[in-house]
Enzyme design. Structure first.
Site, PDB file in Angstrom:
ATOM      1  CB  THR B  76      -0.962  -0.036   1.248  1.00 38.94           C
ATOM      2  OG1 THR B  76      -1.977  -1.061   0.969  1.00 38.94           O
ATOM      3  CG2 THR B  76      -1.679   1.156   1.458  1.00 38.94           C
ATOM      4  CB  CYS B 330     -23.317 -10.491   2.961  1.00 39.91           C
ATOM      5  SG  CYS B 330     -25.000 -10.109   2.301  1.00 39.91           S
TER       6      CYS B 330
END
Lengths: 141, 406
Positions: B76, B330
């Site tokens: 990242t 979900c």
């Protein structure tokens, strides 16, 4: 996401999975949700026309464990209630019973919608009288 | 031989640290704890030697030279440093960046920030397998383009991008080329020279090393890439990334790189065989199961499969002894299904039904067989419980139903 024991119990041993003949005038069918949203519930009630008591209930659900548990629980609660009593079932009661986290509240809302849709379908059939099978059926059930 | 529970099959998310890596790291927590920037005593010299050895190992794995390896906290940070660092350094030359739709959020959100800061970003669409072509990149490049950032392989669907063709094109156009290579380094051969890569992000924990350490390869010649640092301080890492180096983690990344370099050829064949065993067992038994991503151009250990009429999170609950991931809404806080699957044109209903299996170094054949049997059993059980399956069996076209969207 951790599931409550009650959700797991319903998921592993779902109550009243199945179908009734949607054309039967004593049967009300509610089909709610959408595949693109990730949950679809079909809830069916079988009502004694004389007493207005829901004698049997069945469901099939496409969705997460909480959606399956919410509909399974709904069928348990429906059985033995009159149609009017069943209309009083609130999604918050399902949330409480299954200890659903906030992100899963929509599953309980869907279950309440399914109950109301099934009852509305049954009542439409009663109002339409004969021929029963010409009453407004939810498409595809 | 039976599988030990629970089975870990989510190696695209992270990998178990190889015990050999941990063994290599331990002395650097205990007796060899020096700061590699301490130039005046043996503790510092010992730490510095370990850091440089780690740098060599990483460079050897990707065909770079050690001086071109900059340590970061992970991919990242590497992606942020590469993209923001290039954009800021070459601002006078241009303000345009080319990337594509299925990049990791560490690239996409970094590009979104650049847009807020006045840069132009082109997000190339992908084909049904999740691929972009060098031709698309060629068409997107303008005289204002300073950087092309295309991942080497996608983390969800495992699709490999044509990195070499894109790298060569960028060379021809004189545009810098960055690739987020976290998923491929150590699994698929990477050579920054041969592939024309100028900047490359990698992360230790995706290749059996420790979490918290990664690297950015920054080309030193032809061309010499310059970066505006994103973290200021003591001027470590050629001034590109300040901060005391985490010596034990670097030793771990170095050891992990060495093991990958020596074992990759054999290991990738093994994970490929296991993945194909899993995929063919599951898809052979279950009609209407679909492989997401490219059938051949994909990571050896990755299989991403959608099971029609069954919701992904519901299925994960049924296979709770197996650690996998799902593209189902979900499983995310956003309640939106995977943007990667959407970018491929996989319908939302199938995106909700997807499971990612990530096979790695420590998976066994017994585990694969156990998982395949369990998935087949649970998908079948959930289909019996699914109104969509029943309707499809009755010949009802689910697409023609007016669903109440909520």
């Amino acid at each position: 996401m951790p599931y409550s024991d009650k959700v797991l119990e319903h998921y592993n041993n779902p109550r009243n999975v199945g179908s009734f003949d949607a054309q039967d005038p004593s049967v009300g069918t509610g089909l709610v949700g959408a595949p693109e949203c990730g949950d679809v519930m079909r809830l069916q009630i079988k009502v004694n026309p004389g007493t207005g008591v829901i004698e049997d209930a069945k469901f099939k659900t496409f969705g997460c464990g909480s959606a399956i548990a919410s509909s399974s629980l709904a069928t348990e609660w429906l059985k033995g209630k009159t149609v009017d009593e069943a209309l009083g079932i609130k999604n918050t009661e399902i949330v409480e019973e299954l200890a659903l986290p906030p992100v899963k509240v929509h599953c309980s809302v869907l279950a309440e919608d399914a109950i109301k849709a099934a009852i509305a379908n049954y009542q439409q059939k009663q109002d339409a009288e004969v021929p029963a099978d010409a009453a407004a059926e939810p498409v595809g059930v | 031989m039976t599988a030990k529970m629970p089975v870990y099959m989510d190696n695209n998310a992270t990998t178990r640290t190889d015990p050999r890596v941990v063994d290599a790291m331990l002395p650097y927590f205990l007796e060899k704890f020096g700061n590699s920037a301490s130039r005046n005593h043996p503790f510092g010299w010992e730490a510095e030697a370990a850091v440089e050895d780690g740098r060599e190992q990483i460079a050897a794995l990707i065909g770079a030279s050690a001086k071109e390896v900059i340590f970061t906290s992970g991919a990242t940070e590497s992606n942020n440093l590469a993209i923001k660092g290039v954009a800021a350094m070459y601002k006078k030359k241009g303000n345009h960046v080319v990337t594509q739709a299925t990049e990791h959020k560490a690239v996409l959100d970094t590009c979104k920030r650049l847009e807020r800061d006045g840069y132009q970003v082109t997000y190339l669409p992908v084909d049904q397998y999740g691929r972009v072509s060098a031709e698309q990149v060629r068409e997107a490049i303008t005289d204002k383009t300073v950087l092309v950032s295309i991942m080497a392989a996608n983390n969800e669907i495992g699709t490999l991008q044509p990195i070499k063709a894109i790298g060569r094109l960028c060379k021809e156009k004189g545009v810098l080329f960055h690739t987020d290579a976290v998923q491929v380094v150590g699994k698929v051969p990477v050579d920054v020279e041969d592939m024309g890569i100028d900047l490359l992000s990698l992360s230790a924990h995706k290749m059996y090393g420790p979490k918290g350490i990664g690297a950015l390869y920054v080309r030193k010649k032809d061309p010499r890439v310059r970066l505006e640092p994103q973290i200021d301080g003591g001027g470590h890492e050629r001034g590109m990334r300040s901060g005391t180096l985490p010596v034990p983690l670097i030793v771990g990344l170095g050891k992990a790189s060495e093991l990958c370099r020596l074992e990759m050829a054999e290991e990738s064949q093994r994970t490929f065989r296991l993945r194909e065993r899993l995929r063919s067992k599951i898809m052979g038994e279950l009609p209407e199961s679909y492989l997401n991503g490219h059938p051949e151009e994909r990571l050896p250990g990755n299989a991403n499969i959608s099971f029609a009429y069954v919701e992904g999170e519901g299925l994960m609950m049924g296979i709770k002894d197996v650690a996998v991931s799902s593209g189902s809404a979900c499983t995310s806080a956003s309640l939106e299904p995977s943007y990667v699957l959407r970018a491929l044109g996989v319908g939302d209903e199938l995106a909700h039904s997807s499971i990612r299996f990530g096979i790695g170094r420590f998976n066994t054949e017994a585990e694969v067989d156990f998982v395949a049997d369990l998935v087949v059993r649970e998908v079948s059980r959930l289909r019996e419980m699914s109104p969509l399956y029943e309707m499809a069996q009755q010949g009802i076209d689910l697409k023609k139903i007016e669903w109440a969207h909520h």
